[in-house]
Design a protein around this motif. Structure first.
Motif, PDB file in Angstrom:
ATOM      1  N   PHE A 176       0.831  -1.201   0.000  1.00 50.85           N
ATOM      2  CA  PHE A 176       0.000   0.000   0.000  1.00 50.85           C
ATOM      3  C   PHE A 176       0.868   1.255   0.000  1.00 50.85           C
ATOM      4  N   ILE A 177       1.863   1.302   0.872  1.00 53.54           N
ATOM      5  CA  ILE A 177       2.744   2.474   0.930  1.00 53.54           C
ATOM      6  C   ILE A 177       3.472   2.663  -0.395  1.00 53.54           C
ATOM      7  N   ASP A 178       3.973   1.568  -0.971  1.00 55.04           N
ATOM      8  CA  ASP A 178       4.663   1.653  -2.263  1.00 55.04           C
ATOM      9  C   ASP A 178       3.753   2.237  -3.338  1.00 55.04           C
ATOM     10  N   GLU A 179       2.526   1.724  -3.406  1.00 57.75           N
ATOM     11  CA  GLU A 179       1.598   2.184  -4.440  1.00 57.75           C
ATOM     12  C   GLU A 179       1.225   3.642  -4.220  1.00 57.75           C
ATOM     13  N   TYR A 180       0.969   4.002  -2.984  1.00 55.11           N
ATOM     14  CA  TYR A 180       0.629   5.384  -2.654  1.00 55.11           C
ATOM     15  C   TYR A 180       1.754   6.331  -3.054  1.00 55.11           C
ATOM     16  N   LEU A 181       2.982   6.002  -2.684  1.00 51.40           N
ATOM     17  CA  LEU A 181       4.108   6.889  -2.985  1.00 51.40           C
ATOM     18  C   LEU A 181       4.377   6.971  -4.481  1.00 51.40           C
ATOM     19  N   SER A 182       4.180   5.867  -5.182  1.00 55.98           N
ATOM     20  CA  SER A 182       4.452   5.859  -6.628  1.00 55.98           C
ATOM     21  C   SER A 182       3.487   6.753  -7.400  1.00 55.98           C
ATOM     22  N   GLU A 183       2.312   7.049  -6.809  1.00 61.89           N
ATOM     23  CA  GLU A 183       1.311   7.861  -7.494  1.00 61.89           C
ATOM     24  C   GLU A 183       1.172   9.255  -6.891  1.00 61.89           C
ATOM     25  N   ALA A 184       2.090   9.629  -5.994  1.00 57.41           N
ATOM     26  CA  ALA A 184       1.939  10.876  -5.245  1.00 57.41           C
ATOM     27  C   ALA A 184       2.633  12.068  -5.889  1.00 57.41           C
ATOM     28  N   ASN A 185       3.257  11.856  -7.047  1.00 55.96           N
ATOM     29  CA  ASN A 185       3.923  12.950  -7.780  1.00 55.96           C
ATOM     30  C   ASN A 185       4.959  13.682  -6.917  1.00 55.96           C
ATOM     31  N   ILE A 186       5.749  12.909  -6.191  1.00 55.62           N
ATOM     32  CA  ILE A 186       6.809  13.477  -5.353  1.00 55.62           C
ATOM     33  C   ILE A 186       7.987  13.860  -6.254  1.00 55.62           C
ATOM     34  N   GLU A 187       8.596  15.002  -5.983  1.00 58.43           N
ATOM     35  CA  GLU A 187       9.576  15.556  -6.915  1.00 58.43           C
ATOM     36  C   GLU A 187      10.933  14.867  -6.860  1.00 58.43           C
ATOM     37  N   THR A 188      11.384  14.438  -5.676  1.00 61.57           N
ATOM     38  CA  THR A 188      12.748  13.909  -5.570  1.00 61.57           C
ATOM     39  C   THR A 188      12.774  12.590  -4.809  1.00 61.57           C
ATOM     40  N   ILE A 189      13.857  11.837  -5.028  1.00 56.46           N
ATOM     41  CA  ILE A 189      14.072  10.585  -4.306  1.00 56.46           C
ATOM     42  C   ILE A 189      14.228  10.855  -2.817  1.00 56.46           C
ATOM     43  N   GLU A 190      14.902  11.955  -2.487  1.00 60.20           N
ATOM     44  CA  GLU A 190      15.120  12.289  -1.078  1.00 60.20           C
ATOM     45  C   GLU A 190      13.795  12.492  -0.355  1.00 60.20           C
ATOM     46  N   GLU A 191      12.885  13.222  -0.993  1.00 62.47           N
ATOM     47  CA  GLU A 191      11.560  13.426  -0.393  1.00 62.47           C
ATOM     48  C   GLU A 191      10.823  12.098  -0.240  1.00 62.47           C
ATOM     49  N   THR A 192      10.876  11.279  -1.280  1.00 64.09           N
ATOM     50  CA  THR A 192      10.189   9.988  -1.237  1.00 64.09           C
ATOM     51  C   THR A 192      10.699   9.142  -0.081  1.00 64.09           C
ATOM     52  N   ASN A 193      12.003   9.075   0.070  1.00 64.65           N
ATOM     53  CA  ASN A 193      12.581   8.253   1.137  1.00 64.65           C
ATOM     54  C   ASN A 193      12.180   8.763   2.512  1.00 64.65           C
ATOM     55  N   GLU A 194      12.191  10.095   2.701  1.00 64.83           N
ATOM     56  CA  GLU A 194      11.831  10.627   4.015  1.00 64.83           C
ATOM     57  C   GLU A 194      10.343  10.407   4.306  1.00 64.83           C
ATOM     58  N   ILE A 195       9.495  10.585   3.281  1.00 65.78           N
ATOM     59  CA  ILE A 195       8.058  10.371   3.493  1.00 65.78           C
ATOM     60  C   ILE A 195       7.784   8.906   3.800  1.00 65.78           C
ATOM     61  N   ARG A 196       8.504   8.008   3.128  1.00 64.60           N
ATOM     62  CA  ARG A 196       8.337   6.582   3.428  1.00 64.60           C
ATOM     63  C   ARG A 196       8.656   6.308   4.903  1.00 64.60           C
ATOM     64  N   GLN A 197       9.742   6.868   5.371  1.00 68.33           N
ATOM     65  CA  GLN A 197      10.108   6.677   6.776  1.00 68.33           C
ATOM     66  C   GLN A 197       9.044   7.275   7.701  1.00 68.33           C
ATOM     67  N   LEU A 198       8.532   8.444   7.324  1.00 66.23           N
ATOM     68  CA  LEU A 198       7.489   9.092   8.118  1.00 66.23           C
ATOM     69  C   LEU A 198       6.267   8.186   8.233  1.00 66.23           C
ATOM     70  N   LEU A 199       5.858   7.614   7.102  1.00 62.28           N
ATOM     71  CA  LEU A 199       4.664   6.754   7.101  1.00 62.28           C
ATOM     72  C   LEU A 199       4.906   5.454   7.862  1.00 62.28           C
ATOM     73  N   GLU A 200       6.071   4.865   7.667  1.00 61.32           N
ATOM     74  CA  GLU A 200       6.358   3.572   8.301  1.00 61.32           C
ATOM     75  C   GLU A 200       6.490   3.690   9.817  1.00 61.32           C
ATOM     76  N   LYS A 201       6.844   4.875  10.309  1.00 60.54           N
ATOM     77  CA  LYS A 201       7.040   5.073  11.744  1.00 60.54           C
ATOM     78  C   LYS A 201       5.743   5.424  12.483  1.00 60.54           C
ATOM     79  N   LEU A 202       4.667   5.660  11.758  1.00 60.69           N
ATOM     80  CA  LEU A 202       3.413   5.985  12.431  1.00 60.69           C
ATOM     81  C   LEU A 202       2.969   4.796  13.281  1.00 60.69           C
ATOM     82  N   PRO A 203       2.516   5.046  14.504  1.00 62.25           N
ATOM     83  CA  PRO A 203       2.253   3.950  15.456  1.00 62.25           C
ATOM     84  C   PRO A 203       1.175   2.964  15.027  1.00 62.25           C
ATOM     85  N   THR A 204       0.164   3.441  14.299  1.00 60.05           N
ATOM     86  CA  THR A 204      -0.956   2.557  13.949  1.00 60.05           C
ATOM     87  C   THR A 204      -1.282   2.662  12.465  1.00 60.05           C
ATOM     88  N   ASN A 205      -1.928   1.636  11.950  1.00 64.09           N
ATOM     89  CA  ASN A 205      -2.368   1.657  10.553  1.00 64.09           C
ATOM     90  C   ASN A 205      -3.410   2.750  10.314  1.00 64.09           C
TER      91      ASN A 205
END
Length: 402
Positions: A86-115
């Motif tokens: 789900f996270i992969d699909e969401y990020l792939s369609e989010a029109n994020i400008e850079t790899i750096e932003e994508t990686n940080e947002i992935r970490q942000l989402l993965e660290k959230l305590p609950t689904n």
């Protein structure tokens, strides 16, 4: 209930419905970027939530099970593999400008305590100011979001549409709404309530757009689908082929061309079914209205332009002696224009002759009562700023058959 989805009419007693309570995504609306996000104004979130809660209360008082899309999406993430996909699909369609932003947002989402917090955050969007990797970065534009919010999601009618026992996961017209359909895709693929036996009638990866507000289930045999700003005739043809080839029972689709104007957006903003023989209609669409009938023809379909009036077509195909078209605001040009803009014809029918409407459309509501319709009014001064009414805000999952 023998199957998870059962929607063979617009008017059968409503038993289960999916809604989305507006969240922080509305607080990420900005005047300079409203067009991009398909809004004309900015609702006040606290009051929009109160109005939405009253909408839910009216439904529950009638014994209707109200499911929240955000809860269903959370419950669909049943293991870590599905969550990561789900996270992969969401990020792939989010029109994020850079790899750096994508990686940080992935970490942000993965660290959230609950689904549930994960789902809420993906709907809310991500501001650039939340990302440490962007500190001090100069951008060519002043756009504040690394990922856009999804403020239209409280109109759950559009991203997917239940038809018979199946579901159409829609290809949305505007790029800004296409990620909304990810939630429906995961719900109907992985949620324990739905994953076993829900035919998929249309896919979000199709090339042409179709949206749920244009799809009306008139009877066990007849669908009406608007040809509109957001739904292409080609999409209707494709959906018709799938439906005719399935065991859903529908044998006729009426393609109703309502034009491409934003004020008419979807078929259900100008035309809804409220009883066996009664419909609301906006008088502006009746002049020169084109209707096409799509039927099975051998291994393919046949598309025929109708010559009869909409009124006569409805009576004929629904096997009625006649039908009553109740014009928005009684047909007065000024009142009808105002109340249609405020979703006076966007009625949610919860049983034959019983509807939920906004209280602000006083002229139309009076006409409905005069026609013998039982009317439940809800406040909508903030909700309507997104240009949608009670039908837009609800996706039936189960209706009793009539």
């Amino acid at each position: 209930m023998s199957k998870p989805i059962n929607v063979y009419s617009e008017i059968g007693p409503l038993k289960t419905v999916v809604v989305h309570r507006p969240g922080k995504e509305l607080e990420n609306l900005m005047p300079d970027h409203l067009d991009r996000l398909l809004f004309d104004d900015i609702p006040f979130l606290a009051d929009a939530q109160k109005e939405h809660d009253q909408f839910k209360e009216v439904l529950e008082e009638k014994g209707i099970e109200v499911l929240y899309l955000e809860d269903l999406a959370t419950e669909a993430l049943t293991d870590n593999l599905i969550k990561e996909a789900f996270i992969d699909e969401y990020l792939s369609e989010a029109n994020i400008e850079t790899i750096e932003e994508t990686n940080e947002i992935r970490q942000l989402l993965e660290k959230l305590p609950t689904n549930r917090e994960l789902i809420d955050k993906t709907i809310e969007g991500v501001r650039r100011e939340e990302l440490t990797s962007l500190a001090g970065v100069k951008f060519e534009n002043d756009y504040p979001f690394a990922i856009d919010p999804m403020p239209n999601l409280y109109f759950t009618r559009d991203p997917f549409a239940t038809i018979g026992s199946g579901v159409s996961i829609n290809r949305m017209y505007a790029t800004t709404r296409r990620r909304e359909t990810i939630y429906g895709n995961y719900i109907f693929t992985y949620h324990p309530r739905f994953k076993e036996d829900v035919p998929m009638l249309y896919g979000r990866d199709q090339a042409t757009s179709i949206e749920g507000g244009d799809i009306l289930v008139l009877s066990k045999e007849v669908l009406a689908i608007g040809i509109s700003q957001r739904t292409d005739l080609e999409s209707i043809k494709r959906l018709s082929r799938t439906i005719f080839a399935s065991d859903q029972g529908f044998n006729r689709v009426l393609g109703i061309d309502i034009g491409k104007e934003r004020k008419f957006m979807h078929l259900d903003t100008v035309f809804t079914m409220i009883d066996h023989d009664k419909f609301t209609i906006h008088p502006e669409i009746e002049t020169n209205l084109k209707v096409y009938t799509i039927t099975q023809a051998g291994d393919d379909i046949s598309v025929t332009e109708e010559r009869e009036s909409l009124e006569n077509l409805l009576a004929s195909y629904l096997k009625l002696d006649n039908v009553q078209l109740i014009p928005c605001a009684g047909g007065n040009i000024t009142d009808a224009a105002r109340e249609q803009w405020n979703d006076g014809t966007n009625t949610l029918t919860i049983a034959p002759g019983e509807v939920v409407v906004y209280n602000r459309n006083t002229v139309t509501n009076k006409k409905l009562r005069e026609a013998g319709i039982k009317v439940h009014e809800i406040p909508g001064s903030e909700l309507v700023r997104g240009r949608g009414g009670p039908r837009c805000m609800s996706m039936p999952i189960y209706r009793e058959e009539i």
